[in-house]
Design an enzyme around this catalytic site. Structure first.
Site, PDB file in Angstrom:
ATOM      1  N   ALA A  63       0.827  -1.206   0.000  1.00 53.16           N
ATOM      2  CA  ALA A  63       0.000   0.000   0.000  1.00 53.16           C
ATOM      3  C   ALA A  63       0.860   1.254   0.000  1.00 53.16           C
ATOM      4  O   ALA A  63       2.035   1.227   0.374  1.00 53.16           O
ATOM      5  CB  ALA A  63      -0.921  -0.009   1.221  1.00 53.16           C
ATOM      6  N   GLY A 102      -0.522  -5.834  -0.828  1.00 52.58           N
ATOM      7  CA  GLY A 102      -1.367  -5.672  -2.003  1.00 52.58           C
ATOM      8  C   GLY A 102      -0.654  -6.011  -3.290  1.00 52.58           C
ATOM      9  O   GLY A 102      -1.283  -6.445  -4.265  1.00 52.58           O
ATOM     10  N   GLU A 105      -1.116  -9.585  -3.682  1.00 49.75           N
ATOM     11  CA  GLU A 105      -2.525  -9.860  -3.985  1.00 49.75           C
ATOM     12  C   GLU A 105      -2.837  -9.584  -5.455  1.00 49.75           C
ATOM     13  O   GLU A 105      -3.620 -10.313  -6.077  1.00 49.75           O
ATOM     14  CB  GLU A 105      -3.414  -9.033  -3.053  1.00 49.75           C
ATOM     15  CG  GLU A 105      -3.377  -9.553  -1.612  1.00 49.75           C
ATOM     16  CD  GLU A 105      -4.197  -8.720  -0.660  1.00 49.75           C
ATOM     17  OE1 GLU A 105      -5.107  -9.262  -0.015  1.00 49.75           O
ATOM     18  OE2 GLU A 105      -3.920  -7.505  -0.544  1.00 49.75           O
ATOM     19  N   GLU A 125       0.761  -7.670   6.304  1.00 52.70           N
ATOM     20  CA  GLU A 125      -0.235  -6.779   6.905  1.00 52.70           C
ATOM     21  C   GLU A 125      -0.382  -6.956   8.409  1.00 52.70           C
ATOM     22  O   GLU A 125      -0.693  -6.009   9.138  1.00 52.70           O
ATOM     23  CB  GLU A 125      -1.592  -6.989   6.228  1.00 52.70           C
ATOM     24  CG  GLU A 125      -1.698  -6.410   4.816  1.00 52.70           C
ATOM     25  CD  GLU A 125      -1.204  -7.348   3.739  1.00 52.70           C
ATOM     26  OE1 GLU A 125      -1.409  -7.042   2.553  1.00 52.70           O
ATOM     27  OE2 GLU A 125      -0.579  -8.383   4.074  1.00 52.70           O
TER      28      GLU A 125
END
Length: 697
Positions: A63, A102, A105, A125
Site C-alpha cells: 500500500a 497488495g 494480492e 499486513e
C-alpha cells in the site's frame, strides 16, 4: 489511464508497466491505472494475453503509506483484483524485488506468476495490525495450501522466490530482463493455447482432509506466541473462511474481518510504530549534505557473546572484520563461537554451508592492536568498566589511522569520558548493540558532545547496512533504553520486597504483552551485571531515593541467575525451565524488614502500572533533557530492543492511549505513597496542564 501505469502492445500481448517510484506502491493512481489498463486489454480484440511488470527496483511493495488515515478513493484494490482475475485473456505477473501485501494480492489475481530468482513475496499486513484485505487470505491457500498460507499470513514474514516456486505461488523462476521473460512466458501460453487459470477457482487445496485440526492448532500456537494481539486471530478466521465458504462469500468475510482490524486500537498503535521507525532515521541538526565516511573494513575488540555477535553483524553485511582478543585461547573461543552460531543457522536451513564458509572467510582473528591500523571502524565490546575502556581506547588512539571511527558498545557508561581517553574525541561514537547482537534489530547510536557530524552520519548509514533500526540518543547513564529499564527493573524488585513473587511479576507483565518478564530477563543476562550497575548507581542517589536490597542478598549467596543455576528462579539442568527459588522467600522477608515494611499481597494491576508507568515517567524526563530526539524514537527503542508489545505502540504511545491525566494521576498517587522515585516528570505535568499528548511534541 494514469502516468503511473502504461500499456503498450507487443504483437498479440499487452504489456502493462507500473512506474510509481520508489517502490511502486499501490496508491490511487496505480489502482486506477491498473483498472483502466486491464479493461482496455480486455476490450482490444487484437490482444490475446497480458503481461504485468513494474519499473525500477521492485514489483509492487504494498500500500501507499501516504494514504494511511485518509478517506479511501475508488477504485479499491479488491475491485482492481477482481477485474484482473475475471479477465478472459491470460495474464502473467512478472515479479522482481519484492511483491508484498497488495502487490502480492495483485500477482495472485493474475493467472500466472513468474519471479526473478532473487525476488521475495509476502503478506506482511499483520505487522500493521491488519490482514490482507484484497483476497490474499482466500487466494494464497488455494495455491500454496492452508498450512503455508497460515505461516505466511500470521507471521507476515516474506519468503524467497525458490520457496515460492516450491509452494506453487509462482510458476517459474527466471534471470535477466523482466520484459523479455514475461513476453516469452506469455508467448508459450499462447503457443500451447493455455487460457486463464483463475486462482480463486482452484479449490482442491482448501478442501483437503485435516484442515479443521490444522486451524485449531494454529489458533493455539498464535495465542501462545502472540498473546493479546488482535489481528493474528482474525487472519486465521479469514483463512478458515477459505476452507468453509465459496470464494465470493470468503472474500466478503475477509473484508468484514479486515474492517474489524481497521477499527482496532492495535492497528493505530502498529501503524504508529511503522512510521516511528522511519522517522527515527531522520537526525535533527544533521544536514542532508553531510557525507558519511567510507566503511570498507571493521574491527571488534572482545570475543565474548556480545563481541562475537557484533562480528557476525559485519560479516553478514559483507564487511571484512577483524576480532581482537587478549590471548590465543580467548581468540579461538570467539572464532569457534562465530562458527557454531553460523552452523546452527545451517542446521535450521536458513543458511547454506557455502555461505557459512564465505562469511567465516570475512572474519580474521588477531592478538595485537597494531593489526587494526587500517580498520575504518573499530567497535569496543569489552567489560563494562571505565578503567577497562580507558586501556582499550588509549591503545586504539595510538594505532588506528586518522579518520577511523572509534565506537564503544557501552550500555551505560559516559561516552564523553570514553572519548576523552583519546586525542580524537570527534571520531568517537557509541554503537550500543543489543544482545544477541546478530539477532536484535535495535542499535542505539550515542552522539557525544564532540562527535563529528560525518561520524554520526556514518554510524546511521552503517546501522542500515547492518540491517539494524538505528536511533540517535544522547549521553547519560544508560542512554535511553537502559536508563528507562533501570526504573522498570527497580520497581519489579520493590514489588517483590512488598509481597509479590517473581512468577507473579513476570506473568503480569507478559500478560500485558512484554516478551519476557523483568526478573527472567535479569536471570538471563546475569545478576552480577545488574549488581555492578546497581553498585555504581548507589553513588548518585538523590535525597529520599533508596534501592531494593534483594539483589544484594542473591549476590551474597552466589546466586547469579541462569549462569549459576539459581537467581530469582532456580533452573533445571537445561537452564531454561524456571522454578521457584526455595531460598528467595527468606531473602525477601529480610529485605522487607530492612525497609521496615510487612510483605502483603500485590495485585497484577499494580504490578503492571508500577513497572510501565515508571518507564513513562522516566521517558518524559529523557525527552525534556534532550537525550532522545522525539517521543516516537523512545517507542522505537522499546519496541525493537526491550520486547515492548508492538500492538501497544511503545511506552509513550501507550501513555497517550491511556490518557496522560490518568497516567499522571497514578504517578502522583505512587509519589505520595512510595516516595522520591515517583517524583512526576515536569514535562508530563506540563503536557497534562496544557491538554496535550506526547504525540503533540
Amino acid at each position: 489511464m494514469s502516468e503511473a501505469v502504461q500499456l503498450e502492445r507487443r504483437g498479440e500481448i499487452a504489456l502493462v508497466t507500473v512506474d510509481n517510484p520508489p517502490v511502486n506502491a499501490l496508491g490511487h493512481a496505480v489502482r486506477a491505472g491498473l483498472l483502466a489498463a486491464f479493461r482496455q486489454a480486455e476490450a482490444d480484440p487484437q490482444v490475446r494475453a497480458v503481461v504485468l511488470v513494474c519499473a525500477g527496483r521492485t514489483f509492487m511493495a504494498g500500500a501507499d503509506i501516504r494514504e494511511f488515515g485518509k478517506p479511501p478513493q475508488a477504485p479499491s484494490l479488491p475491485e482492481v483484483v477482481d477485474v484482473i482475475e475475471s479477465a478472459s485473456k491470460p495474464s502473467v505477473a512478472v515479479i522482481h524485488g519484492t511483491a508484498l501485501g497488495g502487490g502480492l494480492e495483485v500477482a495472485l489475481a493474475c493467472h500466472y506468476r513468474i519471479a526473478r530468482r532473487d525476488a521475495q513475496v509476502g503478506l506482511p499486513e499483520v505487522k500493521l495490525g491488519l490482514l490482507p484485505g484484497a483476497g490474499g487470505t482466500q487466494r494464497l491457500p488455494r495455491l500454496a495450501g492452508v498450512e503455508k498460507a497460515l505461516d505466511m499470513i500470521v507471521s507476515g514474514a516474506p519468503i524467497r522466490a525458490g520457496e515460492a516456486l516450491d509452494s506453487a505461488i509462482v510458476d517459474e523462476l527466471f534471470d535477466g530482463d523482466l520484459v523479455e521473460a514475461g513476453l516469452a512466458f506469455a508467448q508459450r501460453l499462447l503457443d500451447r493455447q493455455l487460457g486463464p487459470r483463475r486462482t480463486g477457482e482452484r479449490n482442491e487445496r482448501v478442501r483437503e482432509d485435516g484442515l479443521a485440526e490444522l486451524i485449531a492448532h494454529k489458533r493455539g500456537e498464535a495465542q501462545k506466541r502472540l498473546p493479546g494481539q488482535f489481528s493474528p486471530q482474525r487472519c486465521i478466521d479469514a483463512v478458515e473462511a477459505a476452507i468453509q465458504l465459496p470464494l465470493r462469500e470468503g472474500l466478503a468475510r475477509e473484508r468484514a474481518l479486515f474492517q474489524q482490524c481497521l477499527d482496532s486500537p492495535q492497528r493505530a498503535a502498529m501503524i504508529h510504530a511503522f512510521f516511528a521507525e522511519r522517522e527515527a532515521a531522520r537526525v535533527e541538526g544533521l544536514a542532508a549534505d553531510v557525507q558519511p565516511r567510507e566503511i570498507r573494513s571493521a574491527a571488534v575488540i572482545g570475543g565474548g557473546t556480545m563481541g562475537v555477535g557484533i562480528v557476525l553483524c559485519f560479516a553478514n553485511a559483507g564487511i571484512p572484520v577483524t576480532l581482537l582478543e587478549v590471548n590465543e585461547d580467548a581468540l579461538q573461543r570467539g572464532l569457534d563461537r562465530a562458527r557454531s552460531l553460523y552452523a546452527a543457522s545451517v542446521a535450521r536451513g536458513s543458511l547454506s554451508a557455502g555461505e557459512l564458509e564465505r562469511r567465516m572467510g570475512l572474519i580474521a582473528g588477531v592478538l595485537d592492536y597494531a593489526a587494526l591500523n587500517d580498520a575504518d571502524v573499530v567497535v569496543e565490546a569489552v567489560f563494562e568498566s571505565l578503567d577497562v575502556k580507558r586501556q582499550v581506547f588509549e591503545q586504539l588512539d595510538a594505532v588506528c589511522k586518522p579518520g577511523a571511527i572509534l565506537a564503544s558498545n557501552t550500555s551505560s557508561l559516559d561516552l564523553d569520558a570514553i572519548a576523552a581517553f583519546t586525542g580524537r574525541p570527534q571520531d568517537v561514537v557509541g554503537l550500543h548493540f543489543f544482545s544477541p547482537a546478530n539477532v536484535m534489530r535495535l542499535l542505539e547510536v550515542v552522539r557525544g558532545k564532540a562527535t563529528a557530524n560525518d561520524v554520526l552520519a556514518t554510524a546511521m548509514q552503517l546501522g542500515k547496512r547492518l540491517k539494524k533500526v538505528a536511533v540517535v540518543v544522547g549521553v547519560c547513564d544508560g542512554f535511553v533504553g537502559n536508563r528507562m529499564i533501570f526504573q522498570y527493573g527497580r520497581q519489579a524488585e520493590f514489588l517483590l520486597e512488598e509481597g509479590a513473587t517473581p512468577a507473579q511479576v513476570d506473568r503480569a507483565l507478559r500478560s500485558f504483552g512484554m516478551a519476557m518478564g523483568p526478573l527472567a530477563v535479569r536471570d538471563l543476562s546475569g545478576l552480577d551485571i545488574s549488581h555492578a550497575i546497581r553498585t555504581r548507581q548507589r553513588q548518585t542517589l538523590k535525597p529520599g531515593q533508596t534501592l531494593p536490597t534483594v539483589l544484594d542478598h542473591l549476590i551474597a549467596a552466589g546466586m547469579l541467575g541462569q549462569k549459576s543455576g539459581t537467581g530469582f528462579y532456580h533452573y533445571a539442568e537445561d537452564g531454561r525451565a524456571p522454578q521457584d527459588n526455595p531460598a528467595l522467600p527468606a531473602m525477601l522477608e529480610q529485605a522487607a524488614a530492612e525497609r521496615g515494611i510487612v510483605r502483603a499481597p500485590v495485585s497484577d494491576e499494580e504490578i503492571v502500572e508500577r513497572c510501565v508507568f515508571a518507564l513513562i515517567n522516566e521517558a518524559a524526563s529523557i525527552l525534556e533533557e534532550g537525550i532522545a530526539q522525539r517521543a516516537s524514537d523512545i517507542d522505537v527503542i522499546f519496541l525493537n530492543g526491550y520486547g515492548f508489545p508492538a500492538w501497544r505502540g511503545g511506552p509513550l504511545f501507550h501513555a497517550d492511549s491511556l490518557g496522560l491525566p490518568h497516567v499522571l494521576g497514578r504517578i502522583r498517587e505512587f509519589h505520595q505513597r512510595l516516595g522520591a522515585w515517583w517524583q512526576p516528570a515536569p514535562l508530563l505535568e506540563r503536557l497534562v496542564a496544557e491538554g496535550r499528548r506526547f504525540a503533540d511534541l
